[in-house]
Motif scaffolding. Structure first.
Motif, PDB file in Angstrom:
ATOM      1  N   ASP A 143       0.823  -1.215   0.000  1.00 18.47           N
ATOM      2  CA  ASP A 143       0.000   0.000   0.000  1.00 18.47           C
ATOM      3  C   ASP A 143       0.853   1.261   0.000  1.00 18.47           C
ATOM      4  N   SER A 144       2.033   1.192   0.599  1.00 17.82           N
ATOM      5  CA  SER A 144       2.844   2.396   0.736  1.00 17.82           C
ATOM      6  C   SER A 144       3.519   2.804  -0.561  1.00 17.82           C
ATOM      7  N   THR A 145       3.323   2.048  -1.617  1.00 20.33           N
ATOM      8  CA  THR A 145       3.894   2.444  -2.905  1.00 20.33           C
ATOM      9  C   THR A 145       3.001   3.447  -3.624  1.00 20.33           C
ATOM     10  N   GLY A 146       1.947   3.910  -2.972  1.00 24.00           N
ATOM     11  CA  GLY A 146       1.135   4.974  -3.551  1.00 24.00           C
ATOM     12  C   GLY A 146      -0.097   4.449  -4.251  1.00 24.00           C
ATOM     13  N   GLU A 147      -0.566   5.203  -5.242  1.00 23.94           N
ATOM     14  CA  GLU A 147      -1.855   4.893  -5.855  1.00 23.94           C
ATOM     15  C   GLU A 147      -1.855   3.574  -6.616  1.00 23.94           C
ATOM     16  N   MET A 148      -0.687   2.996  -6.888  1.00 23.68           N
ATOM     17  CA  MET A 148      -0.626   1.736  -7.623  1.00 23.68           C
ATOM     18  C   MET A 148      -0.727   0.516  -6.710  1.00 23.68           C
ATOM     19  N   GLY A 149      -0.683   0.693  -5.393  1.00 22.05           N
ATOM     20  CA  GLY A 149      -0.768  -0.442  -4.487  1.00 22.05           C
ATOM     21  C   GLY A 149      -2.159  -1.067  -4.501  1.00 22.05           C
ATOM     22  N   ILE A 150      -2.228  -2.400  -4.508  1.00 20.10           N
ATOM     23  CA  ILE A 150      -3.520  -3.084  -4.554  1.00 20.10           C
ATOM     24  C   ILE A 150      -3.598  -4.133  -3.450  1.00 20.10           C
ATOM     25  N   ASP A 151      -4.837  -4.571  -3.160  1.00 23.40           N
ATOM     26  CA  ASP A 151      -5.020  -5.590  -2.133  1.00 23.40           C
ATOM     27  C   ASP A 151      -5.036  -6.985  -2.766  1.00 23.40           C
ATOM     28  N   ALA A 152      -5.170  -8.004  -1.910  1.00 28.43           N
ATOM     29  CA  ALA A 152      -5.084  -9.393  -2.367  1.00 28.43           C
ATOM     30  C   ALA A 152      -6.205  -9.737  -3.344  1.00 28.43           C
ATOM     31  N   ALA A 176       3.184  -4.694   3.145  1.00 23.55           N
ATOM     32  CA  ALA A 176       3.251  -3.487   3.962  1.00 23.55           C
ATOM     33  C   ALA A 176       2.868  -3.742   5.412  1.00 23.55           C
ATOM     34  N   ASP A 177       2.116  -4.803   5.662  1.00 25.93           N
ATOM     35  CA  ASP A 177       1.741  -5.120   7.042  1.00 25.93           C
ATOM     36  C   ASP A 177       2.958  -5.494   7.888  1.00 25.93           C
ATOM     37  N   LEU A 178       4.046  -5.852   7.234  1.00 26.40           N
ATOM     38  CA  LEU A 178       5.253  -6.256   7.953  1.00 26.40           C
ATOM     39  C   LEU A 178       6.312  -5.164   7.990  1.00 26.40           C
ATOM     40  N   PHE A 179       5.986  -3.962   7.507  1.00 23.72           N
ATOM     41  CA  PHE A 179       6.926  -2.848   7.628  1.00 23.72           C
ATOM     42  C   PHE A 179       7.056  -2.463   9.106  1.00 23.72           C
ATOM     43  N   ASP A 180       8.256  -2.094   9.503  1.00 19.89           N
ATOM     44  CA  ASP A 180       8.549  -1.750  10.895  1.00 19.89           C
ATOM     45  C   ASP A 180       8.485  -0.231  11.067  1.00 19.89           C
ATOM     46  N   GLU A 181       7.315   0.268  11.457  1.00 19.79           N
ATOM     47  CA  GLU A 181       7.113   1.708  11.598  1.00 19.79           C
ATOM     48  C   GLU A 181       8.078   2.324  12.613  1.00 19.79           C
ATOM     49  N   SER A 182       8.453   1.559  13.618  1.00 17.87           N
ATOM     50  CA  SER A 182       9.326   2.116  14.660  1.00 17.87           C
ATOM     51  C   SER A 182      10.704   2.488  14.119  1.00 17.87           C
ATOM     52  N   ASP A 196      20.144   9.625   7.626  1.00 19.54           N
ATOM     53  CA  ASP A 196      20.343   8.278   8.151  1.00 19.54           C
ATOM     54  C   ASP A 196      19.493   7.310   7.327  1.00 19.54           C
ATOM     55  N   ALA A 197      19.942   7.043   6.108  1.00 21.22           N
ATOM     56  CA  ALA A 197      19.133   6.286   5.165  1.00 21.22           C
ATOM     57  C   ALA A 197      18.989   4.827   5.564  1.00 21.22           C
ATOM     58  N   ASP A 198      19.799   4.338   6.485  1.00 20.64           N
ATOM     59  CA  ASP A 198      19.661   2.956   6.906  1.00 20.64           C
ATOM     60  C   ASP A 198      18.318   2.703   7.584  1.00 20.64           C
ATOM     61  N   CYS A 199      17.686   3.766   8.081  1.00 17.51           N
ATOM     62  CA  CYS A 199      16.347   3.611   8.663  1.00 17.51           C
ATOM     63  C   CYS A 199      15.377   3.011   7.647  1.00 17.51           C
ATOM     64  N   TRP A 200      15.554   3.354   6.373  1.00 21.29           N
ATOM     65  CA  TRP A 200      14.650   2.859   5.336  1.00 21.29           C
ATOM     66  C   TRP A 200      14.797   1.350   5.153  1.00 21.29           C
ATOM     67  N   SER A 201      16.020   0.858   5.263  1.00 20.01           N
ATOM     68  CA  SER A 201      16.241  -0.586   5.162  1.00 20.01           C
ATOM     69  C   SER A 201      15.630  -1.317   6.354  1.00 20.01           C
ATOM     70  N   GLN A 202      15.690  -0.703   7.523  1.00 17.44           N
ATOM     71  CA  GLN A 202      15.074  -1.310   8.695  1.00 17.44           C
ATOM     72  C   GLN A 202      13.548  -1.276   8.587  1.00 17.44           C
ATOM     73  N   TYR A 203      13.031  -0.178   8.056  1.00 16.76           N
ATOM     74  CA  TYR A 203      11.579   0.009   7.931  1.00 16.76           C
ATOM     75  C   TYR A 203      10.962  -1.023   6.988  1.00 16.76           C
ATOM     76  N   ARG A 204      11.489  -1.119   5.775  1.00 16.44           N
ATOM     77  CA  ARG A 204      10.972  -2.081   4.796  1.00 16.44           C
ATOM     78  C   ARG A 204      11.779  -3.364   4.933  1.00 16.44           C
ATOM     79  N   ALA A 205      11.505  -4.060   6.018  1.00 12.94           N
ATOM     80  CA  ALA A 205      12.316  -5.205   6.438  1.00 12.94           C
ATOM     81  C   ALA A 205      12.299  -6.335   5.413  1.00 12.94           C
ATOM     82  N   ALA A 207      11.724  -9.363   5.835  1.00 10.46           N
ATOM     83  CA  ALA A 207      10.581 -10.254   6.033  1.00 10.46           C
ATOM     84  C   ALA A 207       9.382  -9.841   5.191  1.00 10.46           C
ATOM     85  N   ALA A 208       9.230  -8.549   4.931  1.00  5.33           N
ATOM     86  CA  ALA A 208       8.105  -8.057   4.133  1.00  5.33           C
ATOM     87  C   ALA A 208       8.195  -8.557   2.701  1.00  5.33           C
ATOM     88  N   GLU A 209       9.396  -8.613   2.143  1.00  5.64           N
ATOM     89  CA  GLU A 209       9.573  -9.139   0.787  1.00  5.64           C
ATOM     90  C   GLU A 209       9.399 -10.649   0.760  1.00  5.64           C
TER      91      GLU A 209
END
Length: 433
Positions: A143-152, A176-182, A196-205, A207-209
């Motif tokens: 969902d976080s990829t914007g208007e192109m995100g779709i559901d199951a 997106a349900d497995l993204f780490d918002e913290s 601190d761009a490494d936060c982005w790698s932690q956020y989109r963990a 496990a989500a892929e």
């Protein structure tokens, strides 16, 4: 055209003649015909043109980032003779009318091309599949990829429609349900290369892929659809796709960069999916080298320098890559990481096989004369300002690479690096038309 004394990927030295769009003859020695253009390829290696099945040339809607003219120049200068453009433009390519609009813009391409159709809640599969669609997707499962995100549910609908139309489906797989918002709480608010761009790698963990690839493979199997996983960034996801019989691609940035590079790249290294740990990168490289990975594709996603210099949560995701893909792979050949024939498989032969381009991807008689001439004895430093993408930067600045001397599309020279970066415009064709 006659290319003489060219070394082929298997080590044979041959003369190669092209006539009209095709490779007409390959032999140890061929005599030039009256009026025939001849290229002396002594000491050079002749490769099939690379096929990049994942680019974003940004038109319509974002001409400040890239256009079909600039993007295809960049492709040609990098030895890419066929590109496949993704649908998340503005407006997105989700119906017949929008497909036609993009096709008019693509007529400016120097290289051959395919146009993918997209899926949103407003997509119109009936009119879309009436057009020469290359594939469905990049279908976004986050969902976080914007208007192109779709559901199951929408994804299953798209898989069924694509299977009925005998069109492959390319998937951007992140749950997106497995993204780490913290993780984003660690964002310093900095900008550009100091963020601190490494936060982005932690956020989109990772496990989500991994979870999304597994789900996508199960859904595609149930629908009987042909599945291709885009920009796979984890070795676990590659293994899942391979076991399920889905093809997958790895992008040069996931192959050659890791989270260890983010202190230098900052927001210029923000991408989706993000860079992974060095250990995962090494395991991914092993799967590229041993044949588990099918395809190298760039996810060429240019943004302006000003856009990338925003804070971490504001900067857009994506990096350019269509011009540096093949040169970086050839440098890996020089450095001993990959064999030359493996590079040909990754960048040309297998993409052609996976996507039904029966006349491309090989140097054989009767195939399209999409050819690239390189000197594997010489490499040069990559400089962002010297590349031909409109964005004017690269995450690979300063690395060594082997750039083409000549790029040929269906028998015509579209890029001549020997003549000071000379281009010939307007030769590209839709490979599905």
């Amino acid at each position: 055209m006659l290319l003489t004394n060219a070394e082929l990927p298997d080590g044979r030295v041959r003369d190669v003649r092209t006539e009209d769009d095709r490779i007409a003859e390959i032999a140890e020695s061929l005599h030039s015909l009256p009026g025939e253009e001849t290229v002396d390829a002594t000491g050079l290696t002749l490769l099939p043109g690379a096929i990049d099945v994942h680019v974003h040339f940004r038109q319509p809607g974002h001409d400040q980032k890239e256009t079909w003219a600039t993007g295809s120049r960049s492709a040609a200068a990098g030895g890419v003779t066929t590109v496949v453009d993704q649908p998340n433009t503005s407006p997105p390519t989700v119906d017949g009318e929008r497909f036609d609009e993009k096709a008019d813009l693509a007529a400016h391409s120097l290289v051959d091309y395919g146009i993918n159709g997209g899926v949103t809640d407003e997509w119109e599969p009936e009119s879309l599949f009436e057009r020469p669609v290359f594939a469905l997707g990049e279908v976004f499962l986050a969902d976080s990829t914007g208007e192109m995100g779709i559901d199951a549910e929408r994804f299953e609908e798209a898989l069924t429609a694509a299977a009925d139309a005998d069109v492959p489906v390319t998937v951007h797989a992140e749950n997106a349900d497995l993204f780490d918002e913290s993780a984003l709480e660690g964002d310093t608010g900095g900008a550009g290369r100091d963020a601190d761009a490494d936060c982005w790698s932690q956020y989109r963990a990772a496990a989500a892929e991994i979870d999304a690839v597994e789900s996508a493979c199960e859904a595609a199997d149930g629908a009987g659809a042909t599945l291709h996983i885009a920009h796979t960034s984890t070795p676990e996801a590659v293994d899942i796709a391979a076991e399920a019989g889905a093809s997958c691609e790895v992008s040069p940035h996931h192959l050659l960069l890791s989270r260890e590079d983010l202190s230098e790249l900052g927001t210029f290294g923000r991408m989706n999916p993000p860079l992974r740990s060095e250990d995962r990168r090494e395991e991914l490289y092993e799967r590229v080298a041993d044949g588990t990975v099918d395809v190298i594709a760039t996810d060429h996603a240019p943004h302006t320098v000003a856009e990338k210099e925003a804070g971490l949560t504001d900067a857009p995701s994506g990096v350019p890559g269509v011009e540096t893909m093949l040169p970086l792979l050839l440098q890996e050949v020089r450095d001993g990481g990959l064999g030359l024939e493996r590079v040909v498989d990754l960048a040309a032969a297998t993409p052609a096989d996976r996507f039904g381009l029966s006349q491309k991807g090989r140097i054989e008689e009767g195939y399209d004369a999409d050819l690239v001439l390189v000197n594997l004895e010489e490499s040069e430093e990559i400089r962002g300002e010297a590349l031909h993408s409109k964005c004017g930067w690269t995450p690979f600045d300063g690395r060594e690479a082997v750039f083409p001397e000549l790029t040929i599309v269906r028998g015509d020279i579209v890029y001549d690096g020997r003549a000071g970066d000379r281009f010939t415009a307007g030769l590209g064709e839709n490979v599905r038309a």
